[in-house]
Write an enzyme that holds these catalytic residues in place. Structure first.
Site, PDB file in Angstrom:
ATOM      1  N   LYS A 190       0.769  -1.250  -0.215  1.00 42.29           N
ATOM      2  CA  LYS A 190       0.264  -0.250   0.177  1.00 42.29           C
ATOM      3  C   LYS A 190       0.864   1.081  -0.045  1.00 42.29           C
ATOM      4  O   LYS A 190       1.726   1.186   1.184  1.00 42.29           O
ATOM      5  CB  LYS A 190      -1.016  -0.248   1.403  1.00 42.29           C
ATOM      6  CG  LYS A 190      -2.245   1.445   1.261  1.00 42.29           C
ATOM      7  CD  LYS A 190      -2.299   0.969   2.981  1.00 42.29           C
ATOM      8  CE  LYS A 190      -3.833   1.982   2.551  1.00 42.29           C
ATOM      9  NZ  LYS A 190      -4.633   1.826   3.790  1.00 42.29           N
ATOM     10  N   SER A 199     -10.181   2.758   3.377  1.00 47.88           N
ATOM     11  CA  SER A 199      -8.804   3.079   1.967  1.00 47.88           C
ATOM     12  C   SER A 199      -7.695   1.671   1.879  1.00 47.88           C
ATOM     13  O   SER A 199      -7.434   2.447   0.168  1.00 47.88           O
ATOM     14  CB  SER A 199      -8.295   3.871   3.254  1.00 47.88           C
ATOM     15  OG  SER A 199      -7.210   3.201   3.792  1.00 47.88           O
ATOM     16  N   SER A 223      -9.600  -0.158   6.859  1.00 49.94           N
ATOM     17  CA  SER A 223      -9.098  -0.387   5.481  1.00 49.94           C
ATOM     18  C   SER A 223      -8.867  -1.002   5.283  1.00 49.94           C
ATOM     19  O   SER A 223      -8.177  -1.299   3.908  1.00 49.94           O
ATOM     20  CB  SER A 223      -8.668   0.888   5.455  1.00 49.94           C
ATOM     21  OG  SER A 223      -8.730   2.025   5.647  1.00 49.94           O
TER      22      SER A 223
END
Lengths: 492, 95
Positions: free
Chosen positions: A78, A153, A177
């Site tokens: 990420k 997210s 997330s």
């Protein structure tokens, strides 16, 4: 026969048997990204040359008998985790041109275990969002249906794993997330206990909630990655100094009664998780998954989590408060965007921040600034911290009666891109079932457990007490040995 | 709690964030909705409940008072918008 789209465990076995080389597996991942990601937008950076060099090094290490447990496995990180020499944008204009000077602890650990970093994944700006629509680099699309969000997210990591671009990816989970996008994209996502993995090099959003974790197709793969990531790091004083469990061993342990491998397991069922507001198809799939756990030998017990409805309000005080403090470092002086024109230093701060941050990040900074401001601290921040303790106490009481707590990961399956983009409160309520674990600091995993009639994946969430990752992953693994929801792949 | 447009301007100033006049109306409406959600907390009886700042309530560990970092000024400053002679350049503050 070589299968470059295998799981982490499957790929590791092929690599060990020399059925495939890491260069071949990595090239296959890069080719698949090149062929498919223009429509998904799950990657913001692809490092083809670096990946092939790392893959070659992994193959060399294996030839010399020095291969680590994850040697040669292509993965993605990420873009909120620092990766030395590569862009780390946090999905923000603020850091669009920022190149990380060092590796995050979990990035370094996974590198040392031999993984090959193919690229960085798209995300909601500074990890603030539940749909991946808040990225400076555009929305990520759900591989099951490009009209849908992948969740957020960590939407890029989830979409990349669901689309079989990479077998695993890291994520971070502050309010859901990892678990919510895992649920929306039909994969497995683990949020470990707060303190199990170091936050060093994770660009901070809400420091008492941020937790690095992992996405993969199976619980077994999550176990392999967590084993490499977990452990004490002196550079994060909140990373816990306690031994890392043998996750793979816990999964491999033979059952006393193979027909009832979950015999003795007590599954807590809070009425609050399957009540009002949960989509009927989601409730049906989750109830069927709980029936499957019973069939595998588990018993179910009712437990109470009476303050679930307060968790979203608590979170939207604590997380913005911490974010407003953490994001004050972005001032256009030491790194990040600086406005082209300004009158003086204060004006430079204001314009750089106004231009660098997107609307959702600004809203949270403003909420956080307000709740911490003079005269409001007790009414908001202190109050939220008190309710946070009540929530943590509720979990503690529930775990006196059960070993894991089950429910849906999210109240609905994935929604269309744009459907909630203008209603922040509606968007926040998507995280009603994931936020409680962050407030309590406990681990939780989302595993695929079905589909809606129109083909949208549904996730089952399992919570455990602090540091019970081995138990959670073992239960998830038994479920996945008995079901095939996690093997379903989107048509791409 | 009722949030006014003036409150929005005040917190934007505290947060060192420019909010234009046209943004302010939209921000104001959305923040009001968010505080509508948050204000549910006011009804919870928390008498005598100690605030929980940290999920694990761990102790801050001590370490030897020894230098653990290298000097990496050049590397770290390579990310800065403007530097000169190892210093970060900002607009003049003192005339």
């Amino acid at each position: 026969m070589a299968d470059p789209l295998a799981t982490v465990a499957g790929l590791a076995a092929q690599l060990a048997a020399r059925a495939i080389s890491s260069v071949e597996a990595t090239r296959a991942a890069l080719d698949r990204i090149a062929a498919l990601d223009h429509s998904l937008n799950s990657f913001v950076t692809v490092d083809g040359d670096g990946a092939l060099a790392a893959a070659g090094a992994a193959d060399d290490a294996r030839a010399k008998g020095e291969a680590g447990p994850l040697a040669g496995i292509p993965i993605a990180h990420k873009d909120v985790l620092m990766t030395a020499g590569l862009p780390t944008t946090c999905g923000s204009r603020m850091l669009a041109n920022f190149v990380a000077p060092y590796d995050a602890h979990v990035v370094g650990r996974l590198k040392r275990a031999g993984t090959v970093l193919v690229g960085k994944t798209n995300m909601d700006e500074f990890a603030m969002g539940s749909s991946n629509e808040n990225s400076h680099f555009g929305p990520v699309r759900n591989p099951w249906n490009p009209a849908l969000v992948p969740g957020g997210s960590s939407g890029g990591s989830a979409a990349a794993v669901a689309a079989r671009l990479v077998p695993a990816a890291t994520g971070t989970d502050t309010g859901g997330s990892i678990r919510q996008p895992a649920s929306y994209t039909g994969i497995t996502g683990l949020k470990p206990t707060y303190g199990r993995c170091s936050r060093y090099g994770l660009v901070a959003f809400a420091s008492s909630l941020d937790t690095p974790g992992v996405f993969a197709r199976t619980a077994e793969d999550c176990a392999l990655l967590l084993a490499a990531m977990a452990g004490r790091d002196a550079r994060d004083s909140t990373s816990m100094d306690r031994p890392v469990d043998d996750y793979a061993g816990a999964l491999a342990k033979p059952a006393d009664d193979p027909a009832r491998p979950l015999a003795g397991l007590r599954v807590g069922l809070p009425a609050e998780f399957l009540g009002e507001g949960v989509d009927a198809e989601v409730a049906r799939a989750v109830e069927a998954a709980i029936a499957e756990l019973r069939r595998l030998g588990a018993t179910t017990v009712p437990v109470a989590l009476p303050r679930i409805g307060l968790c979203v309000p608590v979170y939207y005080v604590i997380a913005p408060a911490e974010a407003s403090s953490n994001l004050s470092r972005f001032d256009g002086v030491r790194y990040g965007h600086r406005a082209a024109e300004y009158r003086d230093l204060a004006d430079m701060y204001r314009r750089s921040r106004a231009e660098g941050f997107g609307p959702e990040v600004k809203r949270r900074i403003l909420v956080g600034t307000y709740v911490l401001s003079h005269g409001y601290y007790d009414a908001y921040y202190l109050k939220a911290q008190q309710v946070r303790r009540l929530v943590a106490d509720d979990f503690r009481a529930a775990f006196a009666q059960c070993d894991v707590i089950a429910g849906p990961t999210a109240p609905t399956a994935a929604f269309p891109i744009g459907a909630q983009a203008d209603d922040p409160v509606q968007m926040y309520l998507n995280d009603i079932f994931t936020i409680p674990a962050n407030l309590a600091g406990i681990p939780a995993v989302s595993i695929p457990c079905g589909f809606t009639g129109d083909g949208r994946p549904i996730g089952l969430q399992l919570h455990g007490p602090a540091f019970a990752e081995a138990r959670l992953l073992a239960v998830a693994h038994r479920f996945q040995q008995a079901t095939d929801w996690h093997e379903r792949a989107p048509a791409l | 709690m009722t949030l006014s447009l003036a409150d929005v301007a005040r917190i934007a100033d505290l947060a060192r964030l420019d909010v234009t006049a046209e943004e302010a109306a939209d921000v104001h409406g959305k923040l009001a909705a968010i505080f509508g959600l948050i204000d549910q907390l006011a009804a919870v009886d928390t008498t005598g409940v100690a605030p929980l700042a940290h999920p694990l309530e761990c102790f801050a560990p001590l370490r030897e008072d020894a230098v653990s970092e290298r000097d990496e000024r050049e590397l770290f400053q390579s990310a800065a918008p403007a530097v000169e002679d190892g210093l970060y350049l900002v607009p003049r503050v003192v005339e």
